[in-house]
Design a protein around this motif. Structure first.
Motif, PDB file in Angstrom:
ATOM      1  N   GLU A  71     -11.694  13.173  50.449  1.00 43.77           N
ATOM      2  CA  GLU A  71     -11.138  12.502  49.603  1.00 43.77           C
ATOM      3  C   GLU A  71     -10.067  11.748  50.508  1.00 43.77           C
ATOM      4  OE1 GLU A  71      -8.055  14.621  47.448  1.00 43.77           O
ATOM      5  OE2 GLU A  71      -7.948  16.557  49.007  1.00 43.77           O
ATOM      6  N   VAL A  72      -9.811  10.654  49.720  1.00 45.67           N
ATOM      7  CA  VAL A  72      -8.813   9.604  50.381  1.00 45.67           C
ATOM      8  C   VAL A  72      -7.601  10.053  50.017  1.00 45.67           C
ATOM      9  CG1 VAL A  72      -8.182   7.401  50.329  1.00 45.67           C
ATOM     10  CG2 VAL A  72     -10.586   7.843  50.421  1.00 45.67           C
TER      11      VAL A  72
ATOM     12  N   ALA B 235     -18.446   4.286  57.363  1.00 42.64           N
ATOM     13  CA  ALA B 235     -18.338   5.394  56.491  1.00 42.64           C
ATOM     14  C   ALA B 235     -19.086   6.477  57.134  1.00 42.64           C
ATOM     15  CB  ALA B 235     -18.622   4.941  55.102  1.00 42.64           C
TER      16      ALA B 235
ATOM     17  N   PHE C  23     -18.471   5.761  50.669  1.00 41.74           N
ATOM     18  CA  PHE C  23     -18.400   7.112  50.650  1.00 41.74           C
ATOM     19  C   PHE C  23     -19.033   7.649  49.242  1.00 41.74           C
ATOM     20  CE2 PHE C  23     -14.250   7.054  53.151  1.00 41.74           C
ATOM     21  CZ  PHE C  23     -14.640   7.440  54.281  1.00 41.74           C
ATOM     22  N   LYS C  24     -18.938   6.824  48.352  1.00 41.64           N
ATOM     23  CA  LYS C  24     -19.565   7.428  46.928  1.00 41.64           C
ATOM     24  C   LYS C  24     -21.112   7.535  47.097  1.00 41.64           C
ATOM     25  CE  LYS C  24     -15.896   5.649  44.070  1.00 41.64           C
ATOM     26  NZ  LYS C  24     -15.469   4.768  42.702  1.00 41.64           N
TER      27      LYS C  24
ATOM     28  N   THR D 191      -3.045   5.670  51.479  1.00 37.74           N
ATOM     29  CA  THR D 191      -3.344   4.117  51.689  1.00 37.74           C
ATOM     30  C   THR D 191      -2.197   3.618  52.005  1.00 37.74           C
ATOM     31  OG1 THR D 191      -5.156   3.867  50.568  1.00 37.74           O
ATOM     32  CG2 THR D 191      -4.261   1.821  51.188  1.00 37.74           C
TER      33      THR D 191
ATOM     34  N   GLN E 153     -11.696  -2.108  52.965  1.00 37.31           N
ATOM     35  CA  GLN E 153     -11.535  -0.589  52.417  1.00 37.31           C
ATOM     36  C   GLN E 153     -12.001  -0.498  50.960  1.00 37.31           C
ATOM     37  OE1 GLN E 153      -7.206   0.506  51.947  1.00 37.31           O
ATOM     38  NE2 GLN E 153      -7.743   2.017  50.519  1.00 37.31           N
ATOM     39  N   ALA E 154     -12.278  -1.104  50.054  1.00 36.67           N
ATOM     40  CA  ALA E 154     -13.194  -1.145  48.793  1.00 36.67           C
ATOM     41  C   ALA E 154     -14.639  -0.874  49.411  1.00 36.67           C
ATOM     42  CB  ALA E 154     -12.996  -2.052  48.116  1.00 36.67           C
TER      43      ALA E 154
ATOM     44  N   PHE F  40      -6.116   5.383  54.865  1.00 40.18           N
ATOM     45  CA  PHE F  40      -6.350   3.867  55.125  1.00 40.18           C
ATOM     46  C   PHE F  40      -4.947   3.292  55.723  1.00 40.18           C
ATOM     47  CE2 PHE F  40      -9.976   4.757  52.755  1.00 40.18           C
ATOM     48  CZ  PHE F  40     -11.058   4.122  53.379  1.00 40.18           C
TER      49      PHE F  40
ATOM     50  N   GLU G 250     -14.865   2.750  50.744  1.00 39.68           N
ATOM     51  CA  GLU G 250     -14.680   3.807  49.553  1.00 39.68           C
ATOM     52  C   GLU G 250     -15.993   3.835  48.847  1.00 39.68           C
ATOM     53  OE1 GLU G 250     -10.685   4.679  47.899  1.00 39.68           O
ATOM     54  OE2 GLU G 250     -10.305   2.792  48.819  1.00 39.68           O
ATOM     55  N   SER G 251     -16.616   2.730  48.626  1.00 39.99           N
ATOM     56  CA  SER G 251     -17.941   2.449  48.019  1.00 39.99           C
ATOM     57  C   SER G 251     -19.073   3.239  48.770  1.00 39.99           C
ATOM     58  CB  SER G 251     -18.213   1.011  47.639  1.00 39.99           C
ATOM     59  OG  SER G 251     -19.463   1.006  47.134  1.00 39.99           O
TER      60      SER G 251
END
Length: 379
Positions: A192-193, A151, A184-185, A196, A177-178, A165, A181-182
């Motif tokens: 933005e994603v 990330a 990224f936050k 997928t 993936q989760a 993704f 994305e976590s």
């Protein structure tokens, strides 16, 4: 039967039992067939090599190591069967795990039998949650650690604004993936994603997913796959054939020698990260790593990849803890590893977190010559 003969038989049986007791049984459960078969064979070969090196030095606690190898076929149900076979054969330790779903299926079986279980490669964060194995130990990096490295590269180095993704649809791929994305936050990622696409571990045709991704035109596509000998090389080749312009960012640890061997220069330009390289610093400065690489190449004709190093490291760490505690007891050995430092492994001197996770050290890289598996360190 005379007393003399009875005594002779008793002595013979005693000697036989004593000889059998001298062997310490090291179980190795990995895929030896199918899409991850060559990778599992490499890990198993490394475990056998380290076992032989230990035996050549006089063994462990003065006893010989014997490696029992089994094929889990990358299938949870088969893995459970193999774990039960290890229990029946009275393995003293089991080193396992290429696919996270298989590891998670085997963990409770081995734990209930009181057998020390070391995960070499499987990455799911669930493996160390303590619910099925309170004495879990893992050598490879986890999804959450990997996600931070990837990330950060995508957001801060690549400065991507649109991310997609291409995810293996299982606990490993979805978990990674989760986790990304976590991260990224946490990084306050301004992008933005946008898409997928998912696939199964056994898939080898990715043309539909790649067409969708090409149409979305993201700046970067983050890819997971643990089918390094079959699915991933096919994906890499089809990625190039589809002329996808987006940057290919591979999850940590997926770019192994098997991928380079099959997909060759189609790998050029792929960016990823890993925690072991046979020919890059700092690993070229660790005596144990240099000796392992030399011995592995002599024995098998190729340099060991990260998977092989993880197998070697798993046995080295366990053997160190056994020697330090003079015990094969699962709890005793695990407590000598979890939260402790272990010196003299292929990864150098390593630190384990209290939950049994070995602290990883990452090197980001770009593939510059896929045919010859040449990499360029990016940091």
């Amino acid at each position: 039967m005379s007393k003399t003969m009875k005594l002779a038989i008793a002595m013979l049986l005693g000697l036989t039992a004593s000889a059998m007791a001298q062997d310490i049984k090291v179980g190795a459960i990995f895929p030896l067939s199918g899409g991850a078969g060559p990778d599992g064979q490499g890990v198993t070969n490394a475990i056998k090599l380290v076992a032989q090196q230990i035996n050549d030095r006089g063994g462990l606690l003065g006893r010989k190591l014997v490696v029992i190898s089994k094929d889990d076929e990358s299938t949870p149900a088969v893995g459970v069967s193999r774990a039960n076979e290890m229990i029946a054969e009275k393995a003293d330790v089991v080193i396992e795990g290429w696919n996270s779903p298989v590891t998670l299926a085997m963990q409770p079986i081995l734990a209930r039998a009181g057998i020390m279980d070391i995960t070499a490669t499987s990455k799911s964060d669930l493996i160390l949650n303590g619910e099925t194995n309170p004495y879990a130990v893992r050598i490879n990096s986890s999804n959450s650690f990997d996600a931070e490295a990837i990330a950060n590269y995508v957001a801060n180095t690549l400065k991507a604004k649109k991310v997609a993704f291409l995810t293996q649809n299982d606990v490993y791929g979805n978990g990674f993936q989760a986790a990304v994305e976590s991260e990224f936050k946490k990084l306050n990622f301004s992008g933005e994603v946008i898409r997928t696409e998912k696939f199964a571990f056994k898939d080898t045709d990715f043309r539909v997913q790649l067409t969708s991704l090409k149409g979305a035109n993201p700046d970067a596509i983050v890819v997971t796959s643990s089918s390094n000998s079959s699915g991933l090389p096919a994906l890499v080749e089809q990625y190039r054939q589809a002329d996808v312009k987006s940057a290919f960012v591979g999850a940590v640890g997926i770019m192994l020698s098997t991928v380079f061997k099959v997909a060759g220069d189609a790998n050029n330009g792929i960016v990823s990260a890993d925690i072991f390289f046979p020919d890059l610093p700092p690993f070229t400065t660790f005596p144990e790593a240099v000796a392992f690489v030399s011995a592995y190449k002599k024995a098998y004709g190729v340099d060991p990849d990260k998977g092989a190093a993880l197998g070697a490291g798993a046995l080295q760490v366990w053997a160190h803890a056994v020697e330090a505690t003079k015990s094969l007891d699962r709890k005793t050995v695990a407590e000598a590893i979890r939260g402790k430092s272990i010196k003299g492994t292929v990864f150098g001197d390593v630190q384990f977190l209290p939950n049994g996770q070995m602290q990883p050290r990452y090197v980001m890289f770009k593939v510059v010559d896929g045919k010859n598996a040449k990499l360029e360190a990016l940091q």
